[in-house]
Design an enzyme around this catalytic site. Structure first.
Site, PDB file in Angstrom:
ATOM      1  N   SER A  68       0.786  -1.104  -0.026  1.00 21.63           N
ATOM      2  CA  SER A  68      -0.069   0.087   0.031  1.00 21.63           C
ATOM      3  C   SER A  68       0.831   1.213   0.120  1.00 21.63           C
ATOM      4  CB  SER A  68      -1.027  -0.082   1.179  1.00 21.63           C
ATOM      5  OG  SER A  68      -0.149  -0.318   2.446  1.00 21.63           O
ATOM      6  N   ASN A  89      -3.522   5.913  -0.707  1.00 18.97           N
ATOM      7  CA  ASN A  89      -3.104   6.163   0.731  1.00 18.97           C
ATOM      8  C   ASN A  89      -2.591   7.232   0.933  1.00 18.97           C
ATOM      9  OD1 ASN A  89      -3.717   3.824   2.276  1.00 18.97           O
ATOM     10  ND2 ASN A  89      -2.620   2.652   1.161  1.00 18.97           N
TER      11      ASN A  89
HETATM   12  N1  3HC Z   1     -17.058 -10.507   0.883  1.00 17.48           N
HETATM   13  C1  3HC Z   1     -18.230 -10.491   0.078  1.00 17.48           C
HETATM   14  N2  3HC Z   1     -19.060  -9.628   0.010  1.00 17.48           N
HETATM   15  C2  3HC Z   1     -19.033  -8.684   0.989  1.00 17.48           C
HETATM   16  C3  3HC Z   1     -17.953  -8.607   2.056  1.00 17.48           C
HETATM   17  C4  3HC Z   1     -17.034  -9.531   1.975  1.00 17.48           C
HETATM   18  N3  3HC Z   1     -16.021  -9.703   2.758  1.00 17.48           N
HETATM   19  N4  3HC Z   1     -18.241  -7.447   2.770  1.00 17.48           N
HETATM   20  C5  3HC Z   1     -19.276  -6.986   2.158  1.00 17.48           C
HETATM   21  N5  3HC Z   1     -20.024  -7.576   1.236  1.00 17.48           N
HETATM   22  C6  3HC Z   1     -21.136  -7.226   0.494  1.00 17.48           C
HETATM   23  C7  3HC Z   1     -22.263  -7.475   1.018  1.00 17.48           C
HETATM   24  O1  3HC Z   1     -22.856  -8.745   1.111  1.00 17.48           O
HETATM   25  C8  3HC Z   1     -23.276  -6.439   0.615  1.00 17.48           C
HETATM   26  O2  3HC Z   1     -23.720  -7.282  -0.839  1.00 17.48           O
HETATM   27  P1  3HC Z   1     -25.264  -6.451  -1.433  1.00 17.48           P
HETATM   28  O3  3HC Z   1     -24.806  -4.975  -1.772  1.00 17.48           O
HETATM   29  O4  3HC Z   1     -25.290  -7.272  -2.549  1.00 17.48           O
HETATM   30  O5  3HC Z   1     -26.148  -6.692  -0.311  1.00 17.48           O
HETATM   31  C9  3HC Z   1     -22.336  -5.287   0.168  1.00 17.48           C
HETATM   32  O6  3HC Z   1     -20.904  -5.724   0.442  1.00 17.48           O
HETATM   33  C10 3HC Z   1     -22.275  -4.170   1.178  1.00 17.48           C
HETATM   34  O7  3HC Z   1     -22.193  -4.778   2.473  1.00 17.48           O
HETATM   35  P2  3HC Z   1     -23.071  -4.705   4.055  1.00 17.48           P
HETATM   36  O8  3HC Z   1     -24.282  -4.510   3.417  1.00 17.48           O
HETATM   37  O9  3HC Z   1     -22.723  -5.766   4.767  1.00 17.48           O
HETATM   38  O10 3HC Z   1     -22.394  -3.276   4.668  1.00 17.48           O
HETATM   39  P3  3HC Z   1     -21.924  -1.938   4.011  1.00 17.48           P
HETATM   40  O11 3HC Z   1     -23.154  -1.423   3.003  1.00 17.48           O
HETATM   41  O12 3HC Z   1     -21.883  -1.164   5.424  1.00 17.48           O
HETATM   42  O13 3HC Z   1     -20.961  -2.134   3.190  1.00 17.48           O
HETATM   43  C11 3HC Z   1     -18.420  -2.076   3.082  1.00 17.48           C
HETATM   44  C12 3HC Z   1     -19.643  -2.630   4.078  1.00 17.48           C
HETATM   45  C13 3HC Z   1     -18.388  -2.382   1.583  1.00 17.48           C
HETATM   46  C14 3HC Z   1     -17.197  -2.431   3.751  1.00 17.48           C
HETATM   47  C15 3HC Z   1     -18.538  -0.294   3.240  1.00 17.48           C
HETATM   48  O14 3HC Z   1     -18.882  -0.065   4.254  1.00 17.48           O
HETATM   49  C16 3HC Z   1     -17.543   0.309   2.556  1.00 17.48           C
HETATM   50  O15 3HC Z   1     -17.465   0.527   1.180  1.00 17.48           O
HETATM   51  N6  3HC Z   1     -16.640   0.731   3.465  1.00 17.48           N
HETATM   52  C17 3HC Z   1     -15.581   1.532   2.916  1.00 17.48           C
HETATM   53  C18 3HC Z   1     -14.291   0.659   2.662  1.00 17.48           C
HETATM   54  C19 3HC Z   1     -13.051   1.537   2.291  1.00 17.48           C
HETATM   55  O16 3HC Z   1     -13.116   2.594   2.167  1.00 17.48           O
HETATM   56  N7  3HC Z   1     -11.911   0.679   1.970  1.00 17.48           N
HETATM   57  C20 3HC Z   1     -10.891   1.249   1.630  1.00 17.48           C
HETATM   58  C21 3HC Z   1      -9.784   0.612   2.732  1.00 17.48           C
HETATM   59  S1  3HC Z   1      -8.282   1.331   2.336  1.00 17.48           S
HETATM   60  C22 3HC Z   1      -7.448   0.216   1.658  1.00 17.48           C
HETATM   61  O17 3HC Z   1      -7.803  -1.020   1.489  1.00 17.48           O
HETATM   62  C23 3HC Z   1      -6.102   0.395   1.455  1.00 17.48           C
HETATM   63  C24 3HC Z   1      -5.008  -0.220   2.002  1.00 17.48           C
HETATM   64  O18 3HC Z   1      -3.863  -0.091   1.464  1.00 17.48           O
HETATM   65  C25 3HC Z   1      -4.904   0.202   3.422  1.00 17.48           C
END
Ligand code: 3HC
Length: 284
Positions: free
Chosen positions: A119, A190
Site C-alpha cells: 500500500s 493512501n
Molecule cells: N465478502 C463478500 N461480500 C461482502 C463482503 C465480503 N468480505 N463485505 C461486504 N460484502 C457485500 C455485502 O454482502 C453487501 O452486498 P449487497 O450490496 O449485494 O447486499 C455489500 O458488500 C455491502 O455490505 P453490507 O451491506 O454488509 O455493509 P455496508 O453496506 O456497510 O458495506 C463496506 C460494507 C463495503 C465495507 C462499506 O462500508 C465500504 O465500502 N466501506 C469503505 C471501505 C473502504 O473505504 N475501503 C478502503 C480501505 S483502504 C485500503 O484498503 C487501502 C489499504 O492499502 C490500506
C-alpha cells in the site's frame, strides 16, 4: 504468457481476499504463508465471504465449492515454482518484502510477473533486488477485496509497458477496475486517505468530537460509507500507523505525522476489527 496459476504470498486480510477473487475468476491459486494458523484464518475468511455471497444469491453453493477447490495451501515459497503470476501480500515491511522478492526471483520462471499488493512501499525498491525489474509491478487491491472495484496499479522505474498491459488485463478478468499511479510513497490512494484518517484521530485526541460524531460528520459531509475511525478499524491501526510512518519518512513533511493517540492504541495491541477492539469494540 497465458496465466492459469497464480501464487499469493501472505494469507492475511488482503492475501485471502485476493485469492478469493482470483479463484472466482477461474484461476488456480496457491495461497502461501509461513504458518498453518495464518493459512487457516485466511481460508476461513474466504469461506465466510463466499457463504455471504451464497446467502445473497450472488453465487450458488456449488460455485462456492468450486471456487474454494481452486485454492491450494502452501508453506514453502518453492511451491510457487510453476505459477504464471505472483501477488505478494505480506505485512508492510520493506526488508521482508525484499527478501521474498529475492527468493521469488530465484524460484519462479523468468517470464513470470512478480506483483506486490503493497500500500505504500516503493515498487522500484522491490524490483531492484530481482533480475527482472521490468516484470515487477504494484497491484494494490482495496479492502474488502471481494467488494471494492479498484486496483491501483503502480509502475516502478523499469516496469515495462507489456507488464502493465498484462496486469490491466488480469485486473479486468478479475472484475476490477485498474487505475495507474506513479511510484511515490503512498501512491494516490493512501497518500490522500491516510491523511484524512489521521486528522480524524487528531480530532478525537484533541476533543473536537467523539468517535461517533467524527464518523457521523464525515459520513454525511463527504458521503463516505464509513467515517475515518471506523475505516481505521477496518484497515487495522497497525497498518494505518505503518503507512503514515512511510509517508512521514518518504516526504519529510510534518503533515503526515502520526497522531500520538494512534501510536498509543497500537502499543496497547488495540488494532481494530482484527483484535476485537480499536476505536470501537467488536464481537469476537
Ligand atoms: N465478502 C463478500 N461480500 C461482502 C463482503 C465480503 N468480505 N463485505 C461486504 N460484502 C457485500 C455485502 O454482502 C453487501 O452486498 P449487497 O450490496 O449485494 O447486499 C455489500 O458488500 C455491502 O455490505 P453490507 O451491506 O454488509 O455493509 P455496508 O453496506 O456497510 O458495506 C463496506 C460494507 C463495503 C465495507 C462499506 O462500508 C465500504 O465500502 N466501506 C469503505 C471501505 C473502504 O473505504 N475501503 C478502503 C480501505 S483502504 C485500503 O484498503 C487501502 C489499504 O492499502 C490500506
Amino acid at each position: 504468457m497465458q496465466i492459469k496459476n497464480i501464487g499469493v504470498v501472505g494469507a492475511g486480510i488482503m492475501g485471502s481476499g485476493i485469492s478469493q477473487v482470483a479463484a472466482s475468476a477461474g484461476y488456480n491459486v496457491i495461497l502461501n504463508d509461513i504458518e498453518d494458523k495464518f493459512i487457516d484464518r485466511g481460508l476461513t475468511a474466504i469461506f465466510h465471504s463466499l457463504e455471504r455471497m451464497v446467502k445473497k444469491d450472488k453465487i450458488t453453493s456449488a460455485e462456492a465449492k468450486t471456487i474454494s477447490g481452486r485454492i491450494t495451501r502452501s508453506k514453502k515459497l518453492e511451491d510457487l515454482s510453476d505459477v504464471d503470476f505472483v501477488v505478494e501480500a505480506v505485512i508492510e515491511d520493506k526488508t521482508l518484502k525484499q527478501d521474498i522478492f529475492r527468493q521469488l526471483d530465484n524460484i519462479c520462471h523468468s517470464e513470470v510477473i512478480l506483483s506486490s499488493n503493497t500500500s505504500s512501499i516503493s515498487i522500484t525498491s522491490l524490483a531492484a533486488v530481482t533480475s527482472r525489474p521490468e516484470k515487477v509491478i504494484g497491484m494494490h487491491f482495496i479492502n474488502p477485496v471481494p467488494v471494492m472495484k479498484l486496483i491501483e496499479v503502480i509502475k516502478g522505474l523499469d516496469t515495462s509497458s507489456e507488464t502493465v498491459k498484462s496486469v490491466f488485463d488480469l485486473a479486468e478478468i478479475m472484475g476490477k477496475v485498474p487505475v495507474m499511479a506513479e511510484d511515490f510513497p503512498g501512491f494516490v490512494s493512501n497518500r490522500v486517505l491516510q491523511v484524512m484518517i489521521n486528522e480524524g484521530i487528531y480530532c478525537l485526541y484533541e476533543g473536537v468530537g467523539t468517535r461517533e460524531s467524527i464518523d457521523d460528520i464525515m459520513k454525511m459531509c463527504a458521503n463516505h460509507p464509513m467515517g475515518p475511525l471506523e475505516l481505521a478499524d477496518l484497515i487495522g491501526l497497525d497498518t494505518v500507523l505503518n503507512i503514515l510512518n512511510i509517508l512521514y519518512e518518504g516526504y519529510g513533511d510534518p503533515k503526515y505525522r502520526p497522531c500520538p493517540l494512534l501510536k498509543k492504541y497500537v502499543e496497547a495491541g488495540l488494532l481494530g476489527r482484527k483484535t476485537g477492539r480499536g476505536f470501537y469494540e467488536y464481537a469476537k
